[in-house]
Design an enzyme around this catalytic site. Sequence first.
Site, PDB file in Angstrom:
ATOM      1  N   ASP A  76     -12.111   9.028  -6.214  1.00  0.00           N
ATOM      2  CA  ASP A  76     -11.055   8.976  -7.219  1.00  0.00           C
ATOM      3  C   ASP A  76     -11.290  10.093  -8.231  1.00  0.00           C
ATOM      4  O   ASP A  76     -12.420  10.517  -8.459  1.00  0.00           O
ATOM      5  CB  ASP A  76     -11.063   7.602  -7.906  1.00  0.00           C
ATOM      6  CG  ASP A  76      -9.810   7.358  -8.719  1.00  0.00           C
ATOM      7  OD1 ASP A  76      -8.888   8.190  -8.667  1.00  0.00           O
ATOM      8  OD2 ASP A  76      -9.750   6.325  -9.402  1.00  0.00           O
ATOM      9  N   SER A  77     -10.220  10.559  -8.848  1.00  0.00           N
ATOM     10  CA  SER A  77     -10.315  11.751  -9.697  1.00  0.00           C
ATOM     11  C   SER A  77     -11.029  11.515 -11.014  1.00  0.00           C
ATOM     12  O   SER A  77     -11.558  12.449 -11.612  1.00  0.00           O
ATOM     13  CB  SER A  77      -8.911  12.280  -9.988  1.00  0.00           C
ATOM     14  OG  SER A  77      -8.185  11.337 -10.762  1.00  0.00           O
ATOM     15  N   GLY A  79      -9.124  10.066 -13.390  1.00  0.00           N
ATOM     16  CA  GLY A  79      -7.982   9.903 -14.276  1.00  0.00           C
ATOM     17  C   GLY A  79      -7.810   8.484 -14.770  1.00  0.00           C
ATOM     18  O   GLY A  79      -7.331   8.264 -15.894  1.00  0.00           O
ATOM     19  N   PHE A  80      -8.176   7.513 -13.948  1.00  0.00           N
ATOM     20  CA  PHE A  80      -8.030   6.125 -14.364  1.00  0.00           C
ATOM     21  C   PHE A  80      -8.898   5.809 -15.579  1.00  0.00           C
ATOM     22  O   PHE A  80      -8.600   4.893 -16.345  1.00  0.00           O
ATOM     23  CB  PHE A  80      -8.386   5.182 -13.209  1.00  0.00           C
ATOM     24  CG  PHE A  80      -8.125   3.734 -13.523  1.00  0.00           C
ATOM     25  CD1 PHE A  80      -6.841   3.230 -13.518  1.00  0.00           C
ATOM     26  CD2 PHE A  80      -9.168   2.875 -13.840  1.00  0.00           C
ATOM     27  CE1 PHE A  80      -6.584   1.897 -13.824  1.00  0.00           C
ATOM     28  CE2 PHE A  80      -8.935   1.540 -14.145  1.00  0.00           C
ATOM     29  CZ  PHE A  80      -7.640   1.055 -14.125  1.00  0.00           C
ATOM     30  N   GLN A 179       2.876   9.413 -11.097  1.00  0.00           N
ATOM     31  CA  GLN A 179       2.945   8.661 -12.353  1.00  0.00           C
ATOM     32  C   GLN A 179       4.406   8.473 -12.773  1.00  0.00           C
ATOM     33  O   GLN A 179       5.317   8.910 -12.085  1.00  0.00           O
ATOM     34  CB  GLN A 179       2.152   9.382 -13.435  1.00  0.00           C
ATOM     35  CG  GLN A 179       0.652   9.422 -13.202  1.00  0.00           C
ATOM     36  CD  GLN A 179      -0.024   8.062 -13.356  1.00  0.00           C
ATOM     37  OE1 GLN A 179       0.574   7.112 -13.862  1.00  0.00           O
ATOM     38  NE2 GLN A 179      -1.272   7.971 -12.917  1.00  0.00           N
ATOM     39  N   GLY A 206      -1.052   4.581 -12.140  1.00  0.00           N
ATOM     40  CA  GLY A 206      -0.779   3.656 -13.224  1.00  0.00           C
ATOM     41  C   GLY A 206      -1.145   2.237 -12.856  1.00  0.00           C
ATOM     42  O   GLY A 206      -1.408   1.918 -11.699  1.00  0.00           O
ATOM     43  N   ASP A 256      -7.415  -0.118  -2.500  1.00  0.00           N
ATOM     44  CA  ASP A 256      -8.787  -0.249  -2.991  1.00  0.00           C
ATOM     45  C   ASP A 256      -8.770  -1.151  -4.206  1.00  0.00           C
ATOM     46  O   ASP A 256      -7.754  -1.249  -4.906  1.00  0.00           O
ATOM     47  CB  ASP A 256      -9.376   1.115  -3.365  1.00  0.00           C
ATOM     48  CG  ASP A 256      -8.893   1.573  -4.747  1.00  0.00           C
ATOM     49  OD1 ASP A 256      -9.606   1.329  -5.736  1.00  0.00           O
ATOM     50  OD2 ASP A 256      -7.792   2.153  -4.830  1.00  0.00           O
ATOM     51  N   CYS A 310     -14.213 -17.542   9.630  1.00  0.00           N
ATOM     52  CA  CYS A 310     -14.874 -16.275   9.313  1.00  0.00           C
ATOM     53  C   CYS A 310     -16.084 -16.066  10.206  1.00  0.00           C
ATOM     54  O   CYS A 310     -16.858 -17.007  10.456  1.00  0.00           O
ATOM     55  CB  CYS A 310     -15.296 -16.262   7.839  1.00  0.00           C
ATOM     56  SG  CYS A 310     -16.052 -14.714   7.303  1.00  0.00           S
ATOM     57  N   CYS A 312     -18.427 -13.640   9.470  1.00  0.00           N
ATOM     58  CA  CYS A 312     -19.366 -12.792   8.739  1.00  0.00           C
ATOM     59  C   CYS A 312     -20.796 -13.320   8.860  1.00  0.00           C
ATOM     60  O   CYS A 312     -21.041 -14.451   9.271  1.00  0.00           O
ATOM     61  CB  CYS A 312     -18.962 -12.681   7.266  1.00  0.00           C
ATOM     62  SG  CYS A 312     -19.351 -14.140   6.263  1.00  0.00           S
ATOM     63  N   CYS A 315     -21.300 -16.675   6.942  1.00  0.00           N
ATOM     64  CA  CYS A 315     -20.738 -17.878   7.563  1.00  0.00           C
ATOM     65  C   CYS A 315     -21.420 -18.224   8.882  1.00  0.00           C
ATOM     66  O   CYS A 315     -21.455 -19.400   9.277  1.00  0.00           O
ATOM     67  CB  CYS A 315     -19.236 -17.701   7.773  1.00  0.00           C
ATOM     68  SG  CYS A 315     -18.291 -17.719   6.231  1.00  0.00           S
ATOM     69  N   HIS A 341     -19.333 -12.041   2.467  1.00  0.00           N
ATOM     70  CA  HIS A 341     -18.235 -12.911   2.899  1.00  0.00           C
ATOM     71  C   HIS A 341     -16.891 -12.408   2.377  1.00  0.00           C
ATOM     72  O   HIS A 341     -15.907 -12.329   3.133  1.00  0.00           O
ATOM     73  CB  HIS A 341     -18.445 -14.342   2.437  1.00  0.00           C
ATOM     74  CG  HIS A 341     -17.224 -15.190   2.659  1.00  0.00           C
ATOM     75  ND1 HIS A 341     -16.906 -15.707   3.896  1.00  0.00           N
ATOM     76  CD2 HIS A 341     -16.208 -15.541   1.825  1.00  0.00           C
ATOM     77  CE1 HIS A 341     -15.753 -16.349   3.814  1.00  0.00           C
ATOM     78  NE2 HIS A 341     -15.314 -16.259   2.568  1.00  0.00           N
TER      79      HIS A 341
END
Length: 357
Positions: A76-77, A79-80, A179, A206, A256, A310, A312, A315, A341
Site C-alpha cells: 500500500d502507498s 496514503g491511508f 478518490q 477512501g 484486504d 473448517c 484448518c 479445527c 482459523h
Amino acid sequence: MTHLHTPHGSVPLPAFFPDGTRGVVRCVDSTDLVNAGVDGLIMNTYHLMTKPGAATVKALGGLHAFANWQRPIITDSGGFQVFSLLRENASMGEIRRDGIIFRRDGKKVLLSPEKCIQSQLAYGADVLMALDYCTHPADPYETQAKSVETTIRWGKQSMDTFNRASKQKKDAQLFGIIQGGNEPALRKECADALIQMGFSGFGFGGWPLDQQGRLTEDILAHTAALMPDGGIKYAMGVGRPENIVACVRMSYNLFDCVIPTREARHHRLYVFNEAFETRDQIDLSRSFYTYHYILDDVHRRDNRPVSTLCDCHTCQNYSRAYLRHLVSIGDSLGARLATIHNLRFYTLLMELLRAGK
C-alpha cells in the site's frame, strides 16, 4: 479476469489478502499462512519506511526474502495514513503539494510520490500502489475535490517514476486509487484521469463505510462501474464477510483488511452457520456466518472443533475447550490458533465465491 498474474505466482480471483502491515501477519508465520490457503499479503510502504527502512529491506533481498514469503505481495502507498494518523492527530504531520509530511520520534519523513514508488520498488513488491490523498465519506465537497486533484497529480508522478525504473520493476504492476468520496462526478473525474495514465488495476479509495458503519454501496457500485472491465477492481479495506460478498456482486475481485487477524486476537472467531451440514450447502445469499467468542463459559468443556466445516490446523487438532484454556491463561498459542482459523474462514469464503456461491 480470473487471475492476478504476478512474478510470484498467479492468484485466483476474487482474492483476499491479509494485512502484514509491518512485514508480518501478527501471531503467525509464513508456513501458517500457506497452510491456511492465503494467496498473498498486503504490506505498508510508510510503516516499512520507518522500520526497518527501505534500504535495509533491499539489502536483505526484498520483502519476499526478508519475510520468507514466496507468494505475491502488494504494498500500500501509505496514503491511508493521511486518514488514519493525521486525521486523528494533526501534530503528526501535514499534507503538502509535493507529498505527505509525517512527524515521528522527533523526525520528519516526507512521503512524496517519487519516494513512495522508489521504496516499493526497493521492497520488491509484486503490486505497487500510487500515492493518493485519502478522505472520509463525510468530508465536505471542497476536501473531496482537493483529494481528487491531488490524487491525479500524484498518480501521474507515481506512474512517471515507475516507468523510469525499467530495470527495477521486473514485471511488477502499478495500481491507481480512485478518490472522490460520495461525489459521483468527482469519482468519475478521478477514474477518467487515472485510466488515461495506464495503470494495471484500480482501487476504491477512501473509507468504504458511512458514519453508522454501513457499507457505502451506491458509491462503491458507481466506482466499480468506472473501472475497466476485465481488470483488477480492488475494494481496499473492505473486510466484513457480508460486505465482501456484496462487493463481489458489484464486480470487485480483490480485498484486504485487518479484520480476521485483529478479531482473532480479540477472541472472536468466524464460523459458517451450523445449519449448513456440508460446505456444498453454504448459501452466501442468506445469513451464512456467526461468531464464537472463545472465552464464553459455554466452551469450557466443549470438545468439538471451532467449526466442523473448517479444515484448518486449529479445527483439525484442537477443541474449543482447549482454545478457551489457552486464551484464558494468556498463552500466545491461543492467538496463533485463533488467527489461523479466521484466515482459513476467509480463504474458504473466497473459494465459495469463486465457485459462484
